[in-house]
Design a protein around this motif. Structure first.
Motif, mmCIF file in Angstrom:
data_model
loop_
_atom_site.group_PDB
_atom_site.id
_atom_site.type_symbol
_atom_site.label_atom_id
_atom_site.label_comp_id
_atom_site.label_asym_id
_atom_site.label_seq_id
_atom_site.Cartn_x
_atom_site.Cartn_y
_atom_site.Cartn_z
ATOM 1 N N SER A 87 -11.759 23.496 1.234
ATOM 2 C CA SER A 87 -12.552 24.669 1.590
ATOM 3 C C SER A 87 -12.080 25.234 2.923
ATOM 4 N N ARG A 88 -11.129 24.513 3.555
ATOM 5 C CA ARG A 88 -10.569 24.977 4.822
ATOM 6 C C ARG A 88 -9.109 24.557 4.888
ATOM 7 N N PRO A 89 -8.322 25.102 5.807
ATOM 8 C CA PRO A 89 -6.911 24.717 5.917
ATOM 9 C C PRO A 89 -6.764 23.248 6.343
ATOM 10 N N PRO A 90 -5.599 22.646 6.084
ATOM 11 C CA PRO A 90 -5.385 21.251 6.485
ATOM 12 C C PRO A 90 -5.650 21.063 7.974
ATOM 13 N N SER A 91 -6.303 19.938 8.294
ATOM 14 C CA SER A 91 -6.609 19.645 9.689
ATOM 15 C C SER A 91 -5.596 18.694 10.311
ATOM 16 N N LYS A 92 -4.594 18.344 9.555
ATOM 17 C CA LYS A 92 -3.594 17.400 10.035
ATOM 18 C C LYS A 92 -2.256 17.755 9.407
ATOM 19 N N SER A 93 -1.181 17.579 10.163
ATOM 20 C CA SER A 93 0.138 17.866 9.621
ATOM 21 C C SER A 93 0.567 16.747 8.665
ATOM 22 N N PRO A 94 1.600 16.990 7.847
ATOM 23 C CA PRO A 94 2.077 15.948 6.918
ATOM 24 C C PRO A 94 2.403 14.643 7.651
ATOM 25 N N THR A 95 2.205 13.541 6.955
ATOM 26 C CA THR A 95 2.382 12.202 7.526
ATOM 27 C C THR A 95 3.415 11.431 6.716
ATOM 28 N N SER A 96 4.338 10.764 7.403
ATOM 29 C CA SER A 96 5.328 9.917 6.737
ATOM 30 C C SER A 96 4.796 8.489 6.694
ATOM 31 N N VAL A 97 4.818 7.876 5.511
ATOM 32 C CA VAL A 97 4.348 6.497 5.343
ATOM 33 C C VAL A 97 5.388 5.681 4.581
ATOM 34 N N ASP A 98 5.441 4.393 4.877
ATOM 35 C CA ASP A 98 6.404 3.538 4.174
ATOM 36 C C ASP A 98 5.991 2.068 4.172
ATOM 37 N N ASP A 99 4.697 1.778 4.295
ATOM 38 C CA ASP A 99 4.301 0.374 4.367
ATOM 39 C C ASP A 99 3.109 0.057 3.462
ATOM 40 N N PHE A 100 2.975 -1.221 3.178
ATOM 41 C CA PHE A 100 1.814 -1.744 2.463
ATOM 42 C C PHE A 100 1.598 -3.180 2.926
ATOM 43 N N VAL A 101 0.401 -3.698 2.685
ATOM 44 C CA VAL A 101 0.057 -5.053 3.116
ATOM 45 C C VAL A 101 -0.177 -5.906 1.872
ATOM 46 N N VAL A 102 0.427 -7.086 1.862
ATOM 47 C CA VAL A 102 0.245 -8.022 0.765
ATOM 48 C C VAL A 102 -0.402 -9.285 1.323
ATOM 49 N N THR A 103 -1.397 -9.819 0.605
ATOM 50 C CA THR A 103 -2.036 -11.070 1.016
ATOM 51 C C THR A 103 -1.804 -12.111 -0.081
ATOM 52 N N TYR A 104 -1.581 -13.348 0.339
ATOM 53 C CA TYR A 104 -1.234 -14.392 -0.626
ATOM 54 C C TYR A 104 -1.456 -15.771 -0.033
ATOM 55 N N ARG A 105 -1.363 -16.784 -0.875
ATOM 56 C CA ARG A 105 -1.384 -18.192 -0.473
ATOM 57 C C ARG A 105 -0.014 -18.770 -0.799
ATOM 58 N N TYR A 106 0.530 -19.524 0.170
ATOM 59 C CA TYR A 106 1.847 -20.130 -0.019
ATOM 60 C C TYR A 106 1.874 -21.470 0.694
ATOM 61 N N ALA A 107 2.211 -22.524 -0.024
ATOM 62 C CA ALA A 107 2.305 -23.876 0.532
ATOM 63 C C ALA A 107 1.029 -24.259 1.279
ATOM 64 N N GLY A 108 -0.121 -23.850 0.721
ATOM 65 C CA GLY A 108 -1.396 -24.208 1.305
ATOM 66 C C GLY A 108 -1.885 -23.283 2.410
ATOM 67 N N TRP A 109 -1.122 -22.270 2.763
ATOM 68 C CA TRP A 109 -1.486 -21.359 3.845
ATOM 69 C C TRP A 109 -1.888 -20.004 3.286
ATOM 70 N N ARG A 110 -2.945 -19.398 3.853
ATOM 71 C CA ARG A 110 -3.320 -18.015 3.534
ATOM 72 C C ARG A 110 -2.550 -17.110 4.484
ATOM 73 N N ARG A 111 -1.965 -16.055 3.913
ATOM 74 C CA ARG A 111 -1.136 -15.188 4.748
ATOM 75 C C ARG A 111 -1.304 -13.737 4.363
ATOM 76 N N GLY A 112 -1.091 -12.876 5.330
ATOM 77 C CA GLY A 112 -1.037 -11.448 5.118
ATOM 78 C C GLY A 112 0.252 -10.954 5.750
ATOM 79 N N HIS A 113 0.923 -10.049 5.092
ATOM 80 C CA HIS A 113 2.225 -9.608 5.590
ATOM 81 C C HIS A 113 2.414 -8.131 5.288
ATOM 82 N N THR A 114 2.921 -7.385 6.247
ATOM 83 C CA THR A 114 3.231 -5.970 6.023
ATOM 84 C C THR A 114 4.650 -5.858 5.502
ATOM 85 N N GLU A 115 4.816 -5.159 4.399
ATOM 86 C CA GLU A 115 6.128 -4.945 3.788
ATOM 87 C C GLU A 115 6.448 -3.458 3.789
ATOM 88 N N THR A 116 7.704 -3.133 3.586
ATOM 89 C CA THR A 116 8.147 -1.740 3.532
ATOM 90 C C THR A 116 8.261 -1.296 2.083
#
Length: 188
Positions: A146-175
Motif C-alpha cells: 500500500s506504500r513504496p518499499p521502505s528498504k532497499s534490496p538485500t543480498s543474502v547467502d546464509d542459513f542455519v542448520v541445527t543437528y546432533r553429532y557424536a553426542g553433541w548438539r550443534r548449530g552452524h551457519t552455512e552458505t
C-alpha cells in the motif's frame, strides 16, 4: 633396567610419556569432532519468481511478484565419521510473521525433498556418513504494497542448520549455494 637401589623409576617414565601422548591424541580428536562441521553444502537449486534476473557467478535477483512463490533447495552431505541427526534448518532473514519480516519473503513451509523430487514435511532425520539429504523451503512474497518499499534490496547467502553429532548438539551457519538479492521490504 632397574636402578642399583632396586627402584623401577626408569621403567615408569616411558609408560607415563606414552599415556600423555595417547591423552593428547584423544583430546585432539575429540576437539576435531566437536569443532569441525560434518555437514557440508554440496549443491542446491532456486526456483525464482517470474521476471527475476540471473546474477553473474550464480544466484538471482528476485523480482517482486505479489504473493509469488520462491523455492529454495539445499543439498547437505555428511562428510563426518558418524551419523548426523539433522534437527532443524532456518533462514535467519525470513520470518513467518509479516510484521517481523525484514524483506518481502515469508516462510510457508520447510520440506525434506526425496531423490525423486517428492516432498514431505521436515522432521528430524538421520544422515549417515557419505549420505546427502535435500532440504527445501517454500517461501511466499507478501501481498501488493500500500506504500513504496521502505528498504532497499538485500543480498543474502546464509542459513542455519541445527543437528546432533557424536553426542553433541550443534548449530552452524552455512552458505547457500546461490546468492539471492531480495526485493526491498514492501510488506505491511
Amino acid at each position: 633396567m632397574a636402578a642399583a637401589d632396586g627402584s623401577t623409576r626408569g621403567r615408569r617414565r616411558p609408560l607415563w610419556a606414552g599415556a600423555a601422548v595417547v591423552a593428547l591424541l584423544l583430546g585432539g580428536y575429540a576437539t576435531y569432532i566437536v569443532v569441525a562441521s560434518p555437514l557440508t553444502v554440496s549443491g542446491g537449486e532456486v526456483r525464482p519468481t517470474a521476471g527475476s534476473t540471473r546474477l553473474p557467478g550464480g544466484g538471482y535477483s528476485l523480482n517482486y511478484a505479489p504473493e509469488g512463490e520462491v523455492g529454495l533447495v539445499v543439498h547437505l552431505t555428511n562428510r563426518g565419521r558418524f551419523d548426523v541427526r539433522l534437527t532443524g534448518v532456518d533462514l535467519p532473514w525470513v520470518s513467518d510473521d509479516p510484521w517481523e519480516t525484514p524483506n518481502a519473503l515469508q516462510d510457508l513451509r520447510r520440506v525434506l525433498v526425496g531423490p525423486d523430487g517428492t516432498e514431505r514435511p521436515l522432521k528430524p532425520v538421520t544422515v549417515a556418513p557419505g549420505q546427502t539429504v535435500r532440504i527445501g523451503w517454500h517461501l511466499v512474497m507478501c501481498p501488493p504494497p500500500s506504500r513504496p518499499p521502505s528498504k532497499s534490496p538485500t543480498s543474502v547467502d546464509d542459513f542455519v542448520v541445527t543437528y546432533r553429532y557424536a553426542g553433541w548438539r550443534r548449530g552452524h551457519t552455512e552458505t547457500l549455494p546461490q546468492r539471492l538479492i531480495l526485493p526491498g521490504n514492501v510488506c505491511p
